[in-house]
Design a protein around this motif. Sequence first.
Motif, PDB file in Angstrom:
ATOM      1  N   PHE A  19       0.816  -1.206   0.000  1.00  0.00           N
ATOM      2  CA  PHE A  19       0.000   0.000   0.000  1.00  0.00           C
ATOM      3  C   PHE A  19       0.857   1.266   0.000  1.00  0.00           C
ATOM      4  O   PHE A  19       1.961   1.288   0.545  1.00  0.00           O
ATOM      5  CB  PHE A  19      -0.906   0.032   1.245  1.00  0.00           C
ATOM      6  CG  PHE A  19      -1.881  -1.103   1.310  1.00  0.00           C
ATOM      7  CD1 PHE A  19      -3.032  -1.099   0.535  1.00  0.00           C
ATOM      8  CD2 PHE A  19      -1.653  -2.176   2.166  1.00  0.00           C
ATOM      9  CE1 PHE A  19      -3.937  -2.141   0.612  1.00  0.00           C
ATOM     10  CE2 PHE A  19      -2.549  -3.218   2.250  1.00  0.00           C
ATOM     11  CZ  PHE A  19      -3.704  -3.209   1.470  1.00  0.00           C
ATOM     12  N   GLU A  20       0.282   2.314  -0.594  1.00  0.00           N
ATOM     13  CA  GLU A  20       0.903   3.630  -0.469  1.00  0.00           C
ATOM     14  C   GLU A  20       0.784   4.092   0.978  1.00  0.00           C
ATOM     15  O   GLU A  20      -0.187   3.773   1.667  1.00  0.00           O
ATOM     16  CB  GLU A  20       0.178   4.649  -1.354  1.00  0.00           C
ATOM     17  CG  GLU A  20       0.339   4.467  -2.838  1.00  0.00           C
ATOM     18  CD  GLU A  20      -0.392   5.583  -3.584  1.00  0.00           C
ATOM     19  OE1 GLU A  20       0.163   6.709  -3.637  1.00  0.00           O
ATOM     20  OE2 GLU A  20      -1.497   5.328  -4.074  1.00  0.00           O
ATOM     21  N   VAL A  22      -0.388   6.179   4.003  1.00  0.00           N
ATOM     22  CA  VAL A  22      -1.666   6.887   4.139  1.00  0.00           C
ATOM     23  C   VAL A  22      -1.489   8.390   3.975  1.00  0.00           C
ATOM     24  O   VAL A  22      -2.424   9.100   3.567  1.00  0.00           O
ATOM     25  CB  VAL A  22      -2.325   6.568   5.502  1.00  0.00           C
ATOM     26  CG1 VAL A  22      -2.769   5.131   5.572  1.00  0.00           C
ATOM     27  CG2 VAL A  22      -1.383   6.899   6.652  1.00  0.00           C
ATOM     28  N   GLU A  23      -0.299   8.884   4.283  1.00  0.00           N
ATOM     29  CA  GLU A  23      -0.056  10.328   4.148  1.00  0.00           C
ATOM     30  C   GLU A  23      -0.048  10.787   2.696  1.00  0.00           C
ATOM     31  O   GLU A  23      -0.205  11.985   2.400  1.00  0.00           O
ATOM     32  CB  GLU A  23       1.289  10.717   4.790  1.00  0.00           C
ATOM     33  CG  GLU A  23       1.370  10.462   6.298  1.00  0.00           C
ATOM     34  CD  GLU A  23       1.748   9.019   6.617  1.00  0.00           C
ATOM     35  OE1 GLU A  23       1.945   8.226   5.662  1.00  0.00           O
ATOM     36  OE2 GLU A  23       1.832   8.696   7.816  1.00  0.00           O
ATOM     37  N   ASP A  24       0.118   9.825   1.748  1.00  0.00           N
ATOM     38  CA  ASP A  24       0.272  10.193   0.341  1.00  0.00           C
ATOM     39  C   ASP A  24      -1.027  10.069  -0.455  1.00  0.00           C
ATOM     40  O   ASP A  24      -1.026  10.223  -1.680  1.00  0.00           O
ATOM     41  CB  ASP A  24       1.346   9.326  -0.323  1.00  0.00           C
ATOM     42  CG  ASP A  24       2.729   9.584   0.260  1.00  0.00           C
ATOM     43  OD1 ASP A  24       2.878  10.594   0.971  1.00  0.00           O
ATOM     44  OD2 ASP A  24       3.632   8.763   0.020  1.00  0.00           O
ATOM     45  N   ILE A  25      -2.150   9.736   0.196  1.00  0.00           N
ATOM     46  CA  ILE A  25      -3.403   9.627  -0.543  1.00  0.00           C
ATOM     47  C   ILE A  25      -4.383  10.664  -0.007  1.00  0.00           C
ATOM     48  O   ILE A  25      -4.271  11.143   1.125  1.00  0.00           O
ATOM     49  CB  ILE A  25      -4.013   8.211  -0.442  1.00  0.00           C
ATOM     50  CG1 ILE A  25      -4.347   7.877   1.016  1.00  0.00           C
ATOM     51  CG2 ILE A  25      -3.066   7.163  -1.018  1.00  0.00           C
ATOM     52  CD1 ILE A  25      -5.048   6.525   1.166  1.00  0.00           C
ATOM     53  N   ASP A  26      -5.388  11.000  -0.847  1.00  0.00           N
ATOM     54  CA  ASP A  26      -6.359  12.003  -0.415  1.00  0.00           C
ATOM     55  C   ASP A  26      -7.514  11.342   0.313  1.00  0.00           C
ATOM     56  O   ASP A  26      -7.653  10.115   0.341  1.00  0.00           O
ATOM     57  CB  ASP A  26      -6.865  12.819  -1.615  1.00  0.00           C
ATOM     58  CG  ASP A  26      -7.502  11.946  -2.691  1.00  0.00           C
ATOM     59  OD1 ASP A  26      -8.297  11.043  -2.341  1.00  0.00           O
ATOM     60  OD2 ASP A  26      -7.197  12.158  -3.878  1.00  0.00           O
ATOM     61  N   THR A  29      -9.933   9.005  -1.782  1.00  0.00           N
ATOM     62  CA  THR A  29      -9.314   7.706  -2.077  1.00  0.00           C
ATOM     63  C   THR A  29      -9.297   6.838  -0.825  1.00  0.00           C
ATOM     64  O   THR A  29      -9.576   5.635  -0.883  1.00  0.00           O
ATOM     65  CB  THR A  29      -7.874   7.910  -2.587  1.00  0.00           C
ATOM     66  OG1 THR A  29      -7.902   8.713  -3.761  1.00  0.00           O
ATOM     67  CG2 THR A  29      -7.216   6.571  -2.887  1.00  0.00           C
ATOM     68  N   ALA A  30      -8.995   7.440   0.298  1.00  0.00           N
ATOM     69  CA  ALA A  30      -8.986   6.700   1.563  1.00  0.00           C
ATOM     70  C   ALA A  30     -10.359   6.151   1.891  1.00  0.00           C
ATOM     71  O   ALA A  30     -10.500   5.001   2.331  1.00  0.00           O
ATOM     72  CB  ALA A  30      -8.494   7.603   2.687  1.00  0.00           C
ATOM     73  N   GLN A  33     -11.118   3.213  -0.478  1.00  0.00           N
ATOM     74  CA  GLN A  33     -10.301   2.045  -0.146  1.00  0.00           C
ATOM     75  C   GLN A  33     -10.778   1.402   1.147  1.00  0.00           C
ATOM     76  O   GLN A  33     -10.856   0.165   1.251  1.00  0.00           O
ATOM     77  CB  GLN A  33      -8.832   2.459  -0.016  1.00  0.00           C
ATOM     78  CG  GLN A  33      -7.878   1.276   0.092  1.00  0.00           C
ATOM     79  CD  GLN A  33      -6.433   1.735   0.165  1.00  0.00           C
ATOM     80  OE1 GLN A  33      -5.847   1.772   1.240  1.00  0.00           O
ATOM     81  NE2 GLN A  33      -5.854   2.102  -0.986  1.00  0.00           N
ATOM     82  N   ARG A  67      -4.200  -2.263   7.299  1.00  0.00           N
ATOM     83  CA  ARG A  67      -4.386  -1.127   6.390  1.00  0.00           C
ATOM     84  C   ARG A  67      -5.701  -0.409   6.715  1.00  0.00           C
ATOM     85  O   ARG A  67      -5.742   0.820   6.757  1.00  0.00           O
ATOM     86  CB  ARG A  67      -4.393  -1.608   4.940  1.00  0.00           C
ATOM     87  CG  ARG A  67      -4.675  -0.506   3.921  1.00  0.00           C
ATOM     88  CD  ARG A  67      -3.629   0.589   3.962  1.00  0.00           C
ATOM     89  NE  ARG A  67      -3.778   1.535   2.848  1.00  0.00           N
ATOM     90  CZ  ARG A  67      -2.938   2.513   2.583  1.00  0.00           C
ATOM     91  NH1 ARG A  67      -1.880   2.688   3.366  1.00  0.00           N
ATOM     92  NH2 ARG A  67      -3.135   3.327   1.563  1.00  0.00           N
ATOM     93  N   LEU A  71      -6.135   3.529   7.845  1.00  0.00           N
ATOM     94  CA  LEU A  71      -6.985   4.491   7.142  1.00  0.00           C
ATOM     95  C   LEU A  71      -8.000   5.126   8.087  1.00  0.00           C
ATOM     96  O   LEU A  71      -8.207   6.348   8.078  1.00  0.00           O
ATOM     97  CB  LEU A  71      -7.718   3.800   5.989  1.00  0.00           C
ATOM     98  CG  LEU A  71      -6.857   3.354   4.804  1.00  0.00           C
ATOM     99  CD1 LEU A  71      -7.680   2.506   3.851  1.00  0.00           C
ATOM    100  CD2 LEU A  71      -6.283   4.577   4.072  1.00  0.00           C
TER     101      LEU A  71
END
Length: 693
Positions: A19-20, A22-26, A29-30, A33, A67, A71
């Motif tokens: 997974f990317e 969590v700080e790198d997704i908006d 998207t969170a 997911q 994960r 999130l």
Amino acid sequence: MTAEASEDNSYVEDPPTDFEPVEDIDAETARQQAQQLREAIRYHDHRYYVENDPVIGDRTYDALFARLEALEDHFDLDREDSPTRRVGGEPLDELESVEHVAPMQSIDQGGEETDVREFDDRVARGLADAGFDPAERAYFCEPKFDGLSVEVVYEDGVYQWAATRGDGEVGEDVTENVRTIPSVPGRLRGDYPDFLAVRGEVYIPTEDFQAYNRERIERGDDPFANPRNAAAGTLRQLDPSITAERPLAIFFFGVLDASVDFATNAAVYDRLPEWGLRVTDLAEEVDSIEEAIDYRDRLLDERDDLPFEIDGVVLKLNDRAACEALGSTARAPRWAFAYKFPARTERTTIRDVVVQVGRTGRLTPVALMDPVEVGGVTVSRASLHNPAEIERLGVDVGDEVRVQRAGDVIPEVAEVVEAASDGTFDFPESCPVCDSPVERDGPLAFCTGGLACPAQLERAIVHYASRDGLDIEGLGEERVQQLLDAGLVEELADLYELGQLDLTSLEGWGMQSVANLQEELEASREPPLDDFLAALNVPSLGDATATALAREFGTFEAVMDADREQLQAVDDVGPKVAAEIRDFFETERNREAIERLLEHVDPQPYEAEGGDELDGLTFVFTGTLSNYTRSEAQELVEAHGASATSSVSGNTDYLVVGENPGQRKREDAATNDVPIVDEDEFESLLAERGVLD
């Protein structure tokens, strides 16, 4: 594929776990997911806990779960029905009461075939009176699980609450605890009803129960007596996170109320799994009471091989309309009967042997067994006492044994009835708790870990703080256990490193009690040498011996480095005591623990108080004195130059007897021509010597 896990959900089949951050997704998207992960985890839970057919491995599942937690934490996405709620909520002050949506009745029961046939006759008569054809009566048979019955309620497919049976009308609210059980879905599956109240049985699988008991024994806790007690105690925990750590499972077996109807009890078992509710695959429809009795006899034969405890079978009239017509008495339905198994008596099978480390370091092997009734009490563990007893019995895991209760209290293995192998249980050569070498002393075995063994630590700390030690108020057994459970103390030296925030975070510790303890600990940093020696809980080293050693050697370092011959030259120190003292101080892990302790504590060199009025005399005390405790009398004579020993020998000058004196010491005094004096004569002697005015 189900409504909860759509075909385009990438976390269902061969899910990715890279997974990317969590700080790198908006946030959007969170959210998407997290929703897919919730659906996928529910799907995997169903495959694992209901269908017993998982499609991913444990590590992959753990990665998906972790994960989802990340999130929800980072984006504040926590939802009431999320699978992550299973890790446990906030601790409760108490369990509230909750009224059941429908009565949770008992079931009439009996253990004889005649009881079952009488039940069948009553059903036949009742059906005829109600206008049904009794010749067409059929039964639905299911195991009678030996667990704790609960009500679980769903509205619009979402888990709402759960309650214990209680008195049948009102139970205890165990909503948060039941939520942690993996086989209880947070959301139903498929075409579920708008409202559903189901009855289930919470239990602990036999293998998990034995493993959990093993863990408890190895860390020094008392094991649970049987799986039912373990399940009941776990479900009533006030802290759901504790419940979440224990291996609870559930079978659902009845519908208390629902917005749908069922024609038969068999239909209930067909529909519940469609909604994600786990049922046993051992239930059967039968056409006659003869077949029901045969069903019970089959399960009785299979009982020992089942992965959970059952204590009988439940027979239900299958036609639910007929059940409603028969109705209930004040306490039980007329259409159901529990055909109980005979209690297991005395003979059972050993499933595991775990070695318990006692507070003194003694290792005691404990047999974990299939529950068996002994003297009217169901037990699932029995003592094997020591390695020599294992060898005498020739006992091993898998053996069928006869169990008895020693003195009608402690269960023990009496004999092997049928051996599963030619060997015996292989007693460990190292401590199962701290991995220190095990030493044999005759038939017994001991851990040599001493102060460094966690199993012995509670006793060591309690003794260190007791009146026989350094007299540190505020460190009783309960509070010491708190410190150990919180991980704040792992050895004696840690007591002196406890901070105010560490202690005030514990339940029941206010600012004043923390300040008092810290003051007590500060006052113990420069103890008299004899008190410090006694506080270390060295085997066979009591108050009198500690004082004799302090007087002889003067400093702690000299005592710690003394060899056996030097120790044995001290009054009241024989060969065995000298050997135990030397072994204690020579044990590397004890030395390490003591060296850490000495960073905080400075034992003061021994200085005899008082005079030498009694120099050269040796006293032994027995019985209860009226003006002194025995310790006070010993300290008094030692302060004036005498020795106080625990046993009478040819070197003893006086045996001082109080009320209820020991017969053995008086006999030894007579044998060795030692004068016997009472308390008045003792005080007269002290006065003559100038000790008393």
